[in-house]
Design a protein around this motif. Structure first.
Motif, PDB file in Angstrom:
ATOM      1  N   GLY B 188       0.797  -1.218   0.000  1.00  0.00           N
ATOM      2  CA  GLY B 188       0.000   0.000   0.000  1.00  0.00           C
ATOM      3  C   GLY B 188       0.831   1.269   0.000  1.00  0.00           C
ATOM      4  O   GLY B 188       2.066   1.232   0.052  1.00  0.00           O
ATOM      5  N   ILE B 189       0.125   2.374  -0.082  1.00  0.00           N
ATOM      6  CA  ILE B 189       0.739   3.697   0.030  1.00  0.00           C
ATOM      7  C   ILE B 189       0.010   4.386   1.188  1.00  0.00           C
ATOM      8  O   ILE B 189      -1.223   4.348   1.246  1.00  0.00           O
ATOM      9  CB  ILE B 189       0.566   4.513  -1.286  1.00  0.00           C
ATOM     10  N   LEU B 190       0.768   4.965   2.114  1.00  0.00           N
ATOM     11  CA  LEU B 190       0.144   5.558   3.292  1.00  0.00           C
ATOM     12  C   LEU B 190       0.000   7.066   3.128  1.00  0.00           C
ATOM     13  O   LEU B 190       0.967   7.755   2.819  1.00  0.00           O
ATOM     14  CB  LEU B 190       0.999   5.284   4.538  1.00  0.00           C
ATOM     15  N   GLY B 191      -1.208   7.561   3.354  1.00  0.00           N
ATOM     16  CA  GLY B 191      -1.447   8.995   3.461  1.00  0.00           C
ATOM     17  C   GLY B 191      -1.687   9.302   4.926  1.00  0.00           C
ATOM     18  O   GLY B 191      -2.616   8.750   5.520  1.00  0.00           O
ATOM     19  N   VAL B 192      -0.832  10.134   5.517  1.00  0.00           N
ATOM     20  CA  VAL B 192      -0.917  10.378   6.963  1.00  0.00           C
ATOM     21  C   VAL B 192      -1.050  11.873   7.223  1.00  0.00           C
ATOM     22  O   VAL B 192      -0.219  12.658   6.754  1.00  0.00           O
ATOM     23  CB  VAL B 192       0.349   9.857   7.678  1.00  0.00           C
ATOM     24  N   LYS B 212       3.209  12.649  -6.130  1.00  0.00           N
ATOM     25  CA  LYS B 212       3.918  11.609  -6.874  1.00  0.00           C
ATOM     26  C   LYS B 212       4.616  10.663  -5.893  1.00  0.00           C
ATOM     27  O   LYS B 212       4.903  11.030  -4.751  1.00  0.00           O
ATOM     28  CB  LYS B 212       4.962  12.249  -7.797  1.00  0.00           C
ATOM     29  N   MET B 213       4.918   9.462  -6.365  1.00  0.00           N
ATOM     30  CA  MET B 213       5.540   8.456  -5.497  1.00  0.00           C
ATOM     31  C   MET B 213       6.831   8.974  -4.861  1.00  0.00           C
ATOM     32  O   MET B 213       7.115   8.707  -3.704  1.00  0.00           O
ATOM     33  CB  MET B 213       5.866   7.180  -6.284  1.00  0.00           C
ATOM     34  N   ASP B 214       7.643   9.702  -5.666  1.00  0.00           N
ATOM     35  CA  ASP B 214       8.954  10.122  -5.138  1.00  0.00           C
ATOM     36  C   ASP B 214       8.921  11.536  -4.554  1.00  0.00           C
ATOM     37  O   ASP B 214       9.964  12.106  -4.241  1.00  0.00           O
ATOM     38  CB  ASP B 214      10.016  10.021  -6.245  1.00  0.00           C
ATOM     39  N   GLU B 215       7.749  12.100  -4.418  1.00  0.00           N
ATOM     40  CA  GLU B 215       7.637  13.468  -3.921  1.00  0.00           C
ATOM     41  C   GLU B 215       7.545  13.454  -2.392  1.00  0.00           C
ATOM     42  O   GLU B 215       6.542  13.037  -1.816  1.00  0.00           O
ATOM     43  CB  GLU B 215       6.387  14.123  -4.532  1.00  0.00           C
ATOM     44  N   ALA B 223       9.698  14.533   5.965  1.00  0.00           N
ATOM     45  CA  ALA B 223      10.294  13.767   4.866  1.00  0.00           C
ATOM     46  C   ALA B 223      11.101  12.589   5.429  1.00  0.00           C
ATOM     47  O   ALA B 223      11.030  11.463   4.912  1.00  0.00           O
ATOM     48  CB  ALA B 223      11.177  14.670   4.009  1.00  0.00           C
ATOM     49  N   ALA B 224      11.831  12.841   6.505  1.00  0.00           N
ATOM     50  CA  ALA B 224      12.616  11.760   7.132  1.00  0.00           C
ATOM     51  C   ALA B 224      11.684  10.708   7.722  1.00  0.00           C
ATOM     52  O   ALA B 224      11.939   9.496   7.618  1.00  0.00           O
ATOM     53  CB  ALA B 224      13.525  12.339   8.220  1.00  0.00           C
ATOM     54  N   MET B 225      10.594  11.162   8.336  1.00  0.00           N
ATOM     55  CA  MET B 225       9.648  10.203   8.928  1.00  0.00           C
ATOM     56  C   MET B 225       8.935   9.382   7.858  1.00  0.00           C
ATOM     57  O   MET B 225       8.654   8.195   8.049  1.00  0.00           O
ATOM     58  CB  MET B 225       8.639  10.954   9.812  1.00  0.00           C
ATOM     59  N   GLU B 226       8.668  10.001   6.720  1.00  0.00           N
ATOM     60  CA  GLU B 226       8.036   9.258   5.613  1.00  0.00           C
ATOM     61  C   GLU B 226       8.912   8.068   5.220  1.00  0.00           C
ATOM     62  O   GLU B 226       8.438   6.941   5.097  1.00  0.00           O
ATOM     63  CB  GLU B 226       7.854  10.173   4.387  1.00  0.00           C
ATOM     64  N   GLN B 227      10.201   8.342   5.068  1.00  0.00           N
ATOM     65  CA  GLN B 227      11.138   7.277   4.673  1.00  0.00           C
ATOM     66  C   GLN B 227      11.231   6.205   5.741  1.00  0.00           C
ATOM     67  O   GLN B 227      11.216   5.011   5.451  1.00  0.00           O
ATOM     68  CB  GLN B 227      12.525   7.882   4.461  1.00  0.00           C
ATOM     69  N   ARG B 228      11.294   6.650   6.976  1.00  0.00           N
ATOM     70  CA  ARG B 228      11.439   5.706   8.082  1.00  0.00           C
ATOM     71  C   ARG B 228      10.199   4.810   8.181  1.00  0.00           C
ATOM     72  O   ARG B 228      10.308   3.599   8.394  1.00  0.00           O
ATOM     73  CB  ARG B 228      11.650   6.486   9.387  1.00  0.00           C
ATOM     74  N   VAL B 249       4.653  -1.698   2.257  1.00  0.00           N
ATOM     75  CA  VAL B 249       4.307  -0.310   1.937  1.00  0.00           C
ATOM     76  C   VAL B 249       5.286   0.198   0.875  1.00  0.00           C
ATOM     77  O   VAL B 249       6.499   0.029   1.003  1.00  0.00           O
ATOM     78  CB  VAL B 249       4.343   0.565   3.215  1.00  0.00           C
ATOM     79  N   LEU B 250       4.753   0.819  -0.174  1.00  0.00           N
ATOM     80  CA  LEU B 250       5.604   1.335  -1.254  1.00  0.00           C
ATOM     81  C   LEU B 250       6.087   2.748  -0.964  1.00  0.00           C
ATOM     82  O   LEU B 250       7.179   3.138  -1.377  1.00  0.00           O
ATOM     83  CB  LEU B 250       4.829   1.343  -2.582  1.00  0.00           C
ATOM     84  N   SER B 251       5.239   3.525  -0.290  1.00  0.00           N
ATOM     85  CA  SER B 251       5.595   4.918  -0.045  1.00  0.00           C
ATOM     86  C   SER B 251       4.693   5.485   1.048  1.00  0.00           C
ATOM     87  O   SER B 251       3.575   4.999   1.247  1.00  0.00           O
ATOM     88  CB  SER B 251       5.415   5.720  -1.344  1.00  0.00           C
ATOM     89  N   THR B 252       5.204   6.493   1.754  1.00  0.00           N
ATOM     90  CA  THR B 252       4.424   7.162   2.802  1.00  0.00           C
ATOM     91  C   THR B 252       4.401   8.649   2.501  1.00  0.00           C
ATOM     92  O   THR B 252       5.428   9.235   2.145  1.00  0.00           O
ATOM     93  CB  THR B 252       5.070   6.914   4.183  1.00  0.00           C
ATOM     94  N   LYS B 253       3.207   9.239   2.611  1.00  0.00           N
ATOM     95  CA  LYS B 253       3.039  10.675   2.371  1.00  0.00           C
ATOM     96  C   LYS B 253       2.472  11.297   3.645  1.00  0.00           C
ATOM     97  O   LYS B 253       1.438  10.841   4.131  1.00  0.00           O
ATOM     98  CB  LYS B 253       2.029  10.916   1.233  1.00  0.00           C
TER      99      LYS B 253
END
Lengths: 206, 290
Positions: B188-192, B212-215, B223-228, B249-253
């Motif tokens: 999934g992709i997380l929107g938080v 976007k996925m890499d945004e 941004a650091a927490m998204e990666q973590r 999870v593929l990505s977190t926003k």
């Protein structure tokens, strides 16, 4: 990938284990939230008297479900205006919503397989051991891909439930699934849930 | 003005049948993470075959075409009443053409309207006036399976030891991912969203999913927490479809909002791998899609 014809025998069900990839060929029916509630209330718990064509549909379903499988799916169907139905997109829906009904439905109809996604809980696992039956996991969201294995729509019941909730009788060829709950008490879902819980506990202490 | 009925129908078709390239790239990278011969890898391979097939045939990627969520950014003086009419007509036509499943059900009578129209909340249409002469319509299709595993936490949460800070946010988000298992169609992709009230929190947690996925977030700490959170979610071992595996999870926003002194909400919208979102940009007689 093991090829299996529907309906399926006790021996075949017992021979399948968690992790086995299976291709199903034959006739199956779709049924999800509205169908499970209707079956349970009208024919199993009998808290509501049969109405309209309920009894006719019930009689038609019995031979289809006996030794058969039910597919938790709300398809996109073309040809609604002409009744020349064709499945356009037909991936699985989340099964756990039927946990309150599924075991009873399996026992009532001698249903040997449940296809869906996300897995089910302890009550369904117990029914899998008793009937015997199995939970077959289809790939969630792979709707166009799975629809290609649906060769014909043989009929539809309870269309008044709406297109996604109706009972579609379909003929499938090499419908791809993975056994994730078997007749021996094995459940990949229970296993992954446990492992991820302990991984979470570790992460929470960081 | 340009007749926009066909272009809006095309936006719906594109969103339902053609997965955005950034999402597909992310799924292709995920396949390589999973072990050869594993159920996880096989699930991702099937997913990618389905993506290609849906695009080639112009059929829905997923049969659950979800709640159509439109965000309309319009120039000054454009009638939102007419835009709403245009969008609802396109939605009805898209349903007739099988790009959308009839998905709008009366919550009291269980009756499906058959055409994806319901009340003023279905489909969801947000309007915002912008400067300049460009009309932008964004569409997201979010299915019920992943919508059902969304969660909102009110911090502090003593059970998880989550306080009212970013460290606490991390804990509840990981809890939401663990509870979702494969049921939201992982990966999934997380929107938080952090803050807001209960209503605005949910809205913002979906709005971030238009990125976007890499945004990454423009805020370095987020941004650091998204990666973590993406990395740590993948340590839970839930994997594609909940089969076990490395890609959960593929990505977190993430987005921070203002909040009341008393309230500290963390809202998680879980988006399935079939992350269907597209954008239509209209300037003069030109229409383009992203």
């Amino acid at each position: 990938m093991r090829e299996i014809q529907l309906p399926v025998s006790d021996e075949i069900v017992r021979s399948l284990k968690v992790g086995d990839a299976v291709a199903l060929t034959g006739v199956m029916v779709t049924g999800r939230d509205a169908v499970h509630k209707w079956l349970s209330e009208t024919f199993i718990k009998r808290t509501r008297p049969p109405q309209g064509d309920d009894l006719t549909v019930y009689e038609a379903l019995k031979p289809l479900l006996n030794g058969g499988v039910i597919y938790h799916c709300g398809p996109v169907v073309a040809g609604l205006a002409t009744k020349e139905y064709r499945f356009v997109a037909a991936g699985p829906t989340t099964s756990i919503r039927e946990e309150g009904y599924q075991g009873d439905v399996m026992r009532h109809f001698n249903l040997r397989g449940v296809i869906g996604k996300g897995g089910m809980g302890g009550k369904t696992l117990k029914a899998c051991q008793e009937v015997p039956g199995m939970y077959l996991h289809a790939i969630g969201g792979a709707a166009s891909y799975i629809a290609q294995t649906v060769k014909r729509v043989l009929g539809v019941y309870k269309l008044e439930f709406g297109v996604p909730e109706a009972i579609w009788v379909i003929e499938v060829k090499e419908f791809p699934v993975v056994v994730t709950m078997d007749a021996h008490g094995g459940s990949l879902h229970a296993e992954v849930d446990q492992k991820s819980k302990s991984a979470l506990q570790n992460l929470l202490t960081l | 003005m340009l007749d926009l009925k066909e272009p809006v129908l095309e936006l719906v078709r594109l969103t339902s049948t053609d997965l955005p390239p950034d999402v597909e790239m992310s799924l292709r990278a995920a396949v390589e993470q999973e072990e050869a011969g594993s159920a996880a890898r096989s699930a991702l391979e099937t997913i990618l075959k389905n993506v290609e097939l849906s695009r080639a045939q112009s059929t829905p990627i997923c049969q659950d075409t979800g709640t159509p969520i439109f965000y309309v950014y319009h120039p000054e003086g454009m009638s939102t009443r007419k835009l709403r009419q245009l969008i609802t007509e396109a939605v009805v036509e898209a349903t007739r053409k099988s790009y959308l499943r009839p998905n709008s059900v009366n919550a009291l009578t269980d009756k499906n309207t058959g055409n994806n129209l319901g009340d003023e909340h279905f489909p969801v249409i947000h309007f915002e006036e912008v400067e300049g002469d460009i009309l932008t319509i964004e569409l997201m299709l979010k299915g019920g399976g992943c919508e059902n595993v969304g969660a909102q936490y009110s911090l502090p949460n003593n059970e998880l030891g989550a306080g009212r800070d970013l460290a606490g946010v991390r804990k509840v988000v990981l809890d939401a991912v663990q509870k979702a298992q494969g049921q939201g169609c992982a990966p999934g992709i997380l929107g938080v969203s952090i803050g807001g009230d209960r209503g605005s929190g949910y809205a913002a947690s979906k709005e971030v999913l238009f990125r976007k996925m890499d945004e990454a977030s423009s805020d370095p700490s987020l941004a650091a927490m998204e990666q973590r959170l993406t990395q740590e979610s993948n340590q839970l071992g839930i994997g594609p479809m909940g089969f076990g595996g490395k890609t959960t999870v593929l990505s977190t926003k993430m987005v921070g909002m203002h909040r009341l002194p008393a309230s500290f909400f963390v809202t998680v919208s879980y988006m399935c791998w079939a992350y269907r979102r597209r954008k239509m940009i209209v300037q003069g007689d030109q229409v383009r899609y992203e």
